[in-house]
Design an enzyme around this catalytic site. Structure first.
Site, short mmCIF file in Angstrom:
data_model
loop_
_atom_site.label_atom_id
_atom_site.label_comp_id
_atom_site.label_asym_id
_atom_site.label_seq_id
_atom_site.Cartn_x
_atom_site.Cartn_y
_atom_site.Cartn_z
N ASP A 63 0.83 -1.21 0.00
CA ASP A 63 0.00 0.00 0.00
C ASP A 63 0.86 1.25 0.00
O ASP A 63 0.44 2.31 0.46
CB ASP A 63 -0.92 0.00 1.23
N LYS B 88 3.00 3.59 -5.57
CA LYS B 88 2.47 2.62 -6.54
C LYS B 88 3.55 2.17 -7.51
O LYS B 88 3.51 1.05 -7.99
CB LYS B 88 1.26 3.23 -7.26
N ASP C 118 -3.22 -2.95 -2.54
CA ASP C 118 -4.27 -1.94 -2.57
C ASP C 118 -4.12 -1.08 -3.83
O ASP C 118 -3.05 -1.00 -4.42
CB ASP C 118 -4.18 -1.06 -1.32
N ASN C 119 -5.21 -0.42 -4.24
CA ASN C 119 -5.16 0.61 -5.29
C ASN C 119 -4.77 0.10 -6.67
O ASN C 119 -4.14 0.84 -7.44
CB ASN C 119 -4.20 1.74 -4.90
N GLU D 293 -11.35 4.35 -1.19
CA GLU D 293 -11.79 4.67 0.18
C GLU D 293 -12.63 5.95 0.21
O GLU D 293 -12.31 6.94 -0.44
CB GLU D 293 -10.58 4.83 1.13
O1 LIG Z 1 2.66 8.89 -0.43
C1 LIG Z 1 3.27 7.99 0.07
N1 LIG Z 1 2.75 6.80 0.44
C2 LIG Z 1 1.37 6.61 0.27
C3 LIG Z 1 1.16 5.60 -0.83
N2 LIG Z 1 -0.29 5.49 -1.05
C4 LIG Z 1 -0.86 6.28 -1.94
O2 LIG Z 1 -0.23 7.08 -2.60
C5 LIG Z 1 -2.35 6.18 -2.10
C6 LIG Z 1 -3.01 7.14 -2.87
C7 LIG Z 1 -4.40 7.11 -3.02
C8 LIG Z 1 -5.08 8.14 -3.83
C9 LIG Z 1 -6.16 7.79 -4.63
C10 LIG Z 1 -6.81 8.76 -5.39
C11 LIG Z 1 -6.39 10.07 -5.34
F1 LIG Z 1 -7.04 11.02 -6.05
C12 LIG Z 1 -5.31 10.43 -4.54
C13 LIG Z 1 -4.64 9.47 -3.78
C14 LIG Z 1 -5.15 6.10 -2.41
C15 LIG Z 1 -4.48 5.13 -1.65
O3 LIG Z 1 -5.20 4.13 -1.04
C16 LIG Z 1 -3.11 5.16 -1.50
O4 LIG Z 1 -2.52 4.16 -0.77
C17 LIG Z 1 4.69 8.11 0.36
C18 LIG Z 1 5.21 9.36 0.56
C19 LIG Z 1 6.55 9.42 0.82
O5 LIG Z 1 7.16 10.56 1.08
N3 LIG Z 1 7.29 8.29 0.84
C20 LIG Z 1 6.69 7.10 0.61
N4 LIG Z 1 5.40 6.98 0.38
MG LIG Z 2 -3.94 2.57 -0.48
#
Ligand SMILES: O=C(NCCNC(=O)c1cc(-c2ccc(F)cc2)cc(O)c1O)c1cc(O)ncn1
Ligand SMILES: [Mg+2]
Length: 215
Positions: free
Chosen positions: A141, A144, A169-170, A199
């Site tokens: 999760d 991506k 997920d996603n 979600e």
């Molecule tokens: O953003 C980091 N992790 C979250 C990954 N998860 C997602 O990006 C994520 C995004 C969405 C999402 C869906 C639609 C939309 F319009 C915007 C966002 C949904 C989800 O369910 C996720 O899980 C991150 C930062 C960082 O600095 N270092 C390492 N990781």
């Molecule tokens: Mg997610």
């Protein structure tokens, strides 16, 4: 300065959830994200699918890639048998700081170990540092574009055994096309898609479950 979204999520937990009660934390976060402010937790609809996969598998050793505020960490850890362990990797220091407090709030510290690190830096260290040979269940999760390289890295480090279940997920929104292509076409069996919704939203999303078959 204005608080961050993770800080606001933590305050909701501390105000509305009961210490030591994981379900109250899950409900408080879901209510807040549905009524006040969207956040990228797996949420209640996909979360129920996650619950059923974990309950059916009853894993002893779990790896979560991407902790965020700890919502799915709590969902998984609350279902694990005594002695089971969940290791969760989070790259973002602010997310990790909040997640540690959420995990402490529900009193699941003895089952959960949060590592603040980029996934690729710690996947190769699981065996020597945690004494973990292979994982029973992996929940993806995080970023991506890391799903596929990290899956290949886990395979290369021997962390996946015959029967290890990967749940991602996603897979529709934001989407992980390269990962989907790989898990659906590789010589493994029983890759299945659970259609759901993003979600707290009506947009389509889903989870992809793959049982590893080292052919
Ligand atoms: O953003 C980091 N992790 C979250 C990954 N998860 C997602 O990006 C994520 C995004 C969405 C999402 C869906 C639609 C939309 F319009 C915007 C966002 C949904 C989800 O369910 C996720 O899980 C991150 C930062 C960082 O600095 N270092 C390492 N990781
Ligand atoms: Mg997610």
């Amino acid at each position: 300065t204005r608080s961050t979204r993770p800080q606001r999520l933590l305050k909701v937990v501390q105000k509305h959830a009961t210490r030591g009660d994981p379900q109250s934390v899950i409900s408080a976060i879901d209510h807040f994200c549905r009524r006040s402010e969207w956040a990228m937790n797996i949420g209640d609809e996909k979360g129920s699918i996650l619950d059923s996969v974990v309950s059916e598998l009853n894993p002893e050793k779990v790896l979560e890639l991407g902790t965020y505020c700890g919502y799915s960490t709590v969902r998984i850890a609350r279902l694990l048998p005594p002695g089971a362990r969940l290791i969760t990797l989070e790259f973002n220091a602010d997310y990790a700081a909040i997640a540690r407090q959420v995990i402490a709030w529900v009193g699941l510290e003895d089952k959960v170990q949060l590592v603040e690190s980029a996934s690729e830096d710690w996947i190769p260290r699981m065996t020597e540092h945690f004494g973990i040979e292979t994982f029973d269940f992996v929940f993806l999760d995080h970023w991506k574009d890391r799903y596929l390289p990290d899956t290949k890295l886990m395979e290369g480090c021997g962390l996946l055994r015959k029967g290890t279940v990967l749940l991602a997920d996603n897979v529709i929104c934001p989407g992980v096309p390269d990962y989907l292509e790989y898990v659906r076409n590789s010589l493994s069996y029983k890759s299945c898609y659970f259609k759901s919704h993003l979600e707290y939203s009506k947009a389509e999303d889903g989870l992809e479950k793959k049982s590893v078959f080292l052919g």
